[in-house]
Structures are given as C-alpha cells and as structure tokens.
Design a protein around this motif. Sequence first.
Motif, PDB file in Angstrom:
ATOM      1  N   LEU A   1      -9.760  -2.238  -4.366  1.00  0.00           N
ATOM      2  CA  LEU A   1     -10.259  -2.495  -3.015  1.00  0.00           C
ATOM      3  C   LEU A   1     -11.449  -3.464  -3.049  1.00  0.00           C
ATOM      4  O   LEU A   1     -11.474  -4.466  -2.325  1.00  0.00           O
TER       5      LEU A   1
ATOM      6  N   ILE B   1      -4.534  -1.155  -2.689  1.00  0.00           N
ATOM      7  CA  ILE B   1      -5.267  -1.555  -1.495  1.00  0.00           C
ATOM      8  C   ILE B   1      -5.536  -3.036  -1.593  1.00  0.00           C
ATOM      9  O   ILE B   1      -6.314  -3.463  -2.438  1.00  0.00           O
TER      10      ILE B   1
ATOM     11  N   PHE C   1       0.836  -1.200   0.000  1.00  0.00           N
ATOM     12  CA  PHE C   1       0.000   0.000   0.000  1.00  0.00           C
ATOM     13  C   PHE C   1       0.876   1.258   0.000  1.00  0.00           C
ATOM     14  O   PHE C   1       0.668   2.180  -0.786  1.00  0.00           O
TER      15      PHE C   1
ATOM     16  N   MET D   1      -7.277  -5.780   0.225  1.00  0.00           N
ATOM     17  CA  MET D   1      -8.123  -6.149   1.356  1.00  0.00           C
ATOM     18  C   MET D   1      -7.945  -7.623   1.712  1.00  0.00           C
ATOM     19  O   MET D   1      -8.426  -8.065   2.745  1.00  0.00           O
TER      20      MET D   1
ATOM     21  N   PRO E   1      -7.652   2.431  -8.098  1.00  0.00           N
ATOM     22  CA  PRO E   1      -7.382   1.928  -6.748  1.00  0.00           C
ATOM     23  C   PRO E   1      -8.637   1.554  -5.966  1.00  0.00           C
ATOM     24  O   PRO E   1      -8.641   0.555  -5.237  1.00  0.00           O
ATOM     25  N   LEU E   2      -9.718   2.322  -6.129  1.00  0.00           N
ATOM     26  CA  LEU E   2     -10.925   1.995  -5.363  1.00  0.00           C
ATOM     27  C   LEU E   2     -11.529   0.679  -5.833  1.00  0.00           C
ATOM     28  O   LEU E   2     -12.091  -0.084  -5.042  1.00  0.00           O
TER      29      LEU E   2
END
Lengths: 303, 383
Positions: free
Chosen positions: A108, A42, A36, A44, A104-105
């Motif tokens: 995630l 990201i 990160f 998770m 990036p989102l």
Amino acid sequence: MAETSTLFTTLLMQGFAGMSLFSVLLLMALGLAIIFGQMGVINMAHGEFMTIGAYTTYIMSTFAEAHGFINQYFILALIAAFAIAFAAGYLLEYLLIRRLYKRPLDTLLATWGVSLVMQQAFREIFGAREVSPALPEWLTGSYQPAPGIDLPVSGLMVLVLMLVVTFGVWLMMYRSRWGIRVRATTQNRVIADAVGINTKRVDRITFALGCGLAGIAGAAFTTIASTGPTTGSLFIVDTFLVVVFGGAASLFGTIASAFTIAQAQSGLEFLMTGSMAKVITLVSVVLILMMRPEGLFSVKVRK
Amino acid sequence: MPKKLLSHWITAKNRSDLINLALLALLLLVVLPLALDIFRLNLVGKYLTFAFVAVGLVLCWGYGGILSLGQGIFFGLGGYCMAMFLKLEASDPVSTAIQSTPGIPDFMDWNQIKALPWFWEPFHSFSFTLIAVLILPTLFAYLIGVAMFKRRVGGVYFAIITQAIALILTVLIVGQQGLTGGINGITDLKTLLGWDIRTNSARYILYYINAALLLGGIVFSRWLLSSKLGLLLVALRDKEERVRFSGYDVANLKIFTFCVAALFSAVGGAMFTLQVGFMSPSFVGIVPSIEMVIFTAVGGRLSLIGAVYGALLVNFGKSYFSETFADLWLYLMGALFIGVVLFLPNGLAGLFREPRQTWLLIKHTALMLVAKLRPARLRPEGK
C-alpha cells in the motif's frame, strides 16, 4: 398529466446520470476487484492507471485530428489505452509488487509512492491543466427516444462499453482456462503450484490485466469529463469502497455495489449539494461495512 | 511508580535507549533553540507536532500491526477544537463590530449565518476545549475501534476504512463552509486567554511546552511498551490467533492502542494550531494522513525516538525541496515511500541499530551491481 410526465422524465434523466457514474465506477472497480479481490494486493496507483488510459485517448485524438480519422479513433484509443496500461502494470508488477506479496500493508505504501511519481510525471508531460480529447461527431449528439427525454450519446456509449467489458471479464474469470488458474491460485497457492500452474506468471498477468481495465476506464472517462494529473487519485477511495462494499472476490457483488453507490450519490445530488451527497453516501457505506465487514456478497475462501 | 519506571530504564538492554532519549532531549531543548532563530524554531515546533502522530503510529502500526491511514482525522479534530476556542476569542463583539452579525467568526458572517451554531457554543470555555481536545478524538477512535476490531476487521480493510473516514471528514469540512471555515480552515487566530500567541516570547514558550509534551509522550509510550501490554502487542501483531487462544481479548488491546495513538495525534493537532495559528482541512485528509505514516516509516516503525527524527527529516526535506526544486519534491517523496518499504523496512533506526546488517546490505547490493555490470564474456558459462 403534464406534471407527472415531467417528473417521470426528470427521474429518468437523473437515473441515467447515475448510470453513467455507475459505468465509470464499475469499469474502475473491475480492475481493482481483480487485483485486490483476487490477489489481495492493494494498488494505490490504480487511479493513475486510469489516468494513463485517459491521456492515451487524448494523445490519440490529437494525432487523429492531425491525420483526419477523428471519427474512427475512439476504438483505436480504447485498444491503445488498454495496451499501454497493461504494459505499465506488467512492468510495475515485475519491478515492485512481486517483492511485496507477503507484506500487503507495505505494498500500500510503496504503490502510494508510485502514484505520487506518476502524478508528477503526468504534470510535467501534459501540464497541470485539465485536457479533454476532441470527441468524434457521433459521440457528441444526444438521443431522444421520446419528447423531453435527452440522453447524451457519450453516456450511452460508456454504458455499452461497461456491459461489454463486464461480460468479457466474466467470461475470462469464470469460463476460461486462464480464469480457472487465477481462481485456483487465489484459493490455494501451494496446491495450484503443485498441479503445475505457473503462479508467478498468473500473478503478473492478473495484475497487468487489472491495470489494463483501469486504462479502459480512463478512456471511457474522457467522454464525460476532462482529465488532469490528479484525476485518478480522486476516484481511488471510492473505487476501493466499491470493491470492499461488494465483497472482495465477488464479481456480482462489485457490480451491485457500484450500482448502489453510484445511484445513491447521483440521486442524493438531486436533493442536496454534491459534497453532502458524497458525505451521506460514504458514511452509509462505511456504517454498513462496520456492521457487515465481509461486504454485501462475500465468497467463502479458505485462507 | 517512578522508581519502577526508572529501574525499567536502567537495565543494560535499555541503556542505549536512555542515551538516545537524552540526546533527543538535548537536541530539542538546548541545541535547536540556541542554533535557530525564532522563525526557524517555530517551523521545528510545527514539525514536532507531526512527530506526535508519528510516535502514536509506532505504537499502533509498528508494534500493534494496525495501519491507520486516518491519523489526520484525530490530528484535525484536536486542532479544530483548539482553533474553535481561539477563533471565538478572536471574534468578540468589539473587534467584529463591522460585521452584520457581530460576535460570530468572520467566515460565518461571510456565509450569511446569523447566530453561532450550537456545537460552537461550548468552545467559549477553555476548560471544555482542553477536555474536548483530549476526549473527542479518543472517543471517536474508540467508536471506530469497537466497530472494527470487535468484528475482527483488521489489516488492509482497516486501512481502507480509516482512509474513507478521513475523506468523509475532509469533504464535510470543505462542504460546510459556513460552519467550519471551509477549504481555508479557521484562520486569524490571535490570543489564548488574552495572551498573544503570535509574539516571539509566546512562540518560545509554546515550543518548549510542545517539546516537553512530546518527550513525555515518548517516555509514556516506552513505559507502555515495556509493560505486559507491549509484549502482548508484539505477540498479536505476529500471531493474533495464538494470543486470542491464550485467552486475551485481542480486540480490546487493539482498541486501547488505537485510542492512545489517536490521543497523541490530537495533542499534536492542538499544539499545531497554537504554534502555527490556523487549522485547515489540508491536515485532515488522505494525503496528510498517509504522509504521517511515511514519517514513521522513515524514522523506523519500531523506534519511538526514530519517529521524531523521521518527522523532522521528511518535513525539512519537504520545505527545502518545495522551496528550491518544487517539481522534484513529489518524485523524491514517491521514491522515499518505495525505497523505505523495499530497502529499509525498519527505517533509519534500523540502520542505526544494526550496523552489521547495514554493512551486509550495502556489500550485497554492491556485489549484485558489479555482477550485473560485468561484461557478458567475463561471466561464468551458462549465465
């Protein structure tokens, strides 16, 4: 006099409990700090890579018990945990992450999906119950430097492991050609490409390495608690907070913030219930982050 | 204003939107109530409360680019406010006479609490409760928004912080069992101002109130997006710096949108409590919050109406699969997250809106597969 020494030993033991939490948190956070902090990805599913390491250790211990080398297996388990988590991370990067670097989102959300799939796979392979590997004899005892002070050897071992791994990561990131390539890619991808660094390869290896570190964290984790399918996911938010709180892309910041958070939490647990200690720690971290969004120690990076 | 609203709707570009909205209204208000028995309809009502969250996420994530992983916070706050009122009504001194301290909720009595905590007191009043449902979560969102957006924290960091807040709230609720009902939540809710919410007629009425509020919310959001604010939102999602340099206060725009999304979630939460009859931390934490994002992603992050279908479909899928193939569900859910992100960034609405694009995608994938499956000797040299 006797009372002061009791207080002293209690404080010392409490501090040691905090050190064990610190060690595991830092081992987890190191991998994430690379993934990160350096790459801005990201992941998770990072907690699930830790679980991979923990289950690898469990399998190794069962195997070692059957073949009578229980006293030596732990070192092998560490290597295996790293290798398997590394390979899984490599595969994940190849199949999924590399398609999403610009979003990036979305990474995630996709890696959250990966973590769900992995959790269910763990549940089907190892069962829903928590397991813990048989510990070799030398890890089960406790060390008494002075009367009244009782330090579990497993905690000391995790501490030493943490120091070794942190030193190794520092060497790789700041004292090796590979580290230069990683940092160059982070700071300016286009120029890094232009001077002949294979940035795609750097991405892949960096991601896999971060996952491998999570595997080591998992192996270390088995010595202080038992492992279930969702063990990793319990740590994921704390780990992200450690990295963000320390300031992304700062190795020293990650160490300092893991230390602060772990000591604060275990210190507060001494005074109140575990859940309230956690609430107060996390609220403080979030409030500080709201006042200082770049984290404790930020490294200036040209975007 | 209504006239202007109408003229906004009936332009050629928006005609299909209007038809879609009418179809959704027809489905929710006529088809489903006629086709389903009250038990199933109540389930649909429950799913529609999640659609409030999904519609809010279309505004703040799809158009504003603000991914909140903590919508469960606001859903939960709204739901808990309503549940506290209903619980107080259900724990009058007569029906709780068996407790050691009559007149307080049963879980407080089990936890040896002797008096009603101060923050429960105002929830004796229904008007206070209604205001709290609307104001409290919005205010909380405002505070988070001011703290984050004024300092230009966005994107990934915002997602992580909202997630951490969702975790904190869950741990707090579970830990303070005597004050909040703990992990079980607030259960055994019976009446609303003396009106039994568990009867079939109450369920029908609540369903219709819920559906009407949701449709109203969609119309409101559609109006919001067609205003200047909507344009600015899209602009700041795509080029934040440029909007800032044009002289707009980007932070305020974001805060406003985030607050609207929080308000929607809170209304959803309150309607959830009314229709399902309990509220628990399992609708507050990280997992439900991120599941709410997937409802929006499946429906289409740019489609207000798609978000409703997304919430309905994913929840139907969830209850169907977890009843019949419980083990399979998590795999499917995971595959849904991955698949939607990789192949359908605009969700089902994207498929529907761009049939040509969809056809090209299918053709392209098919050709790729054929090329990969073809035996090596048939491939061109050097490949």
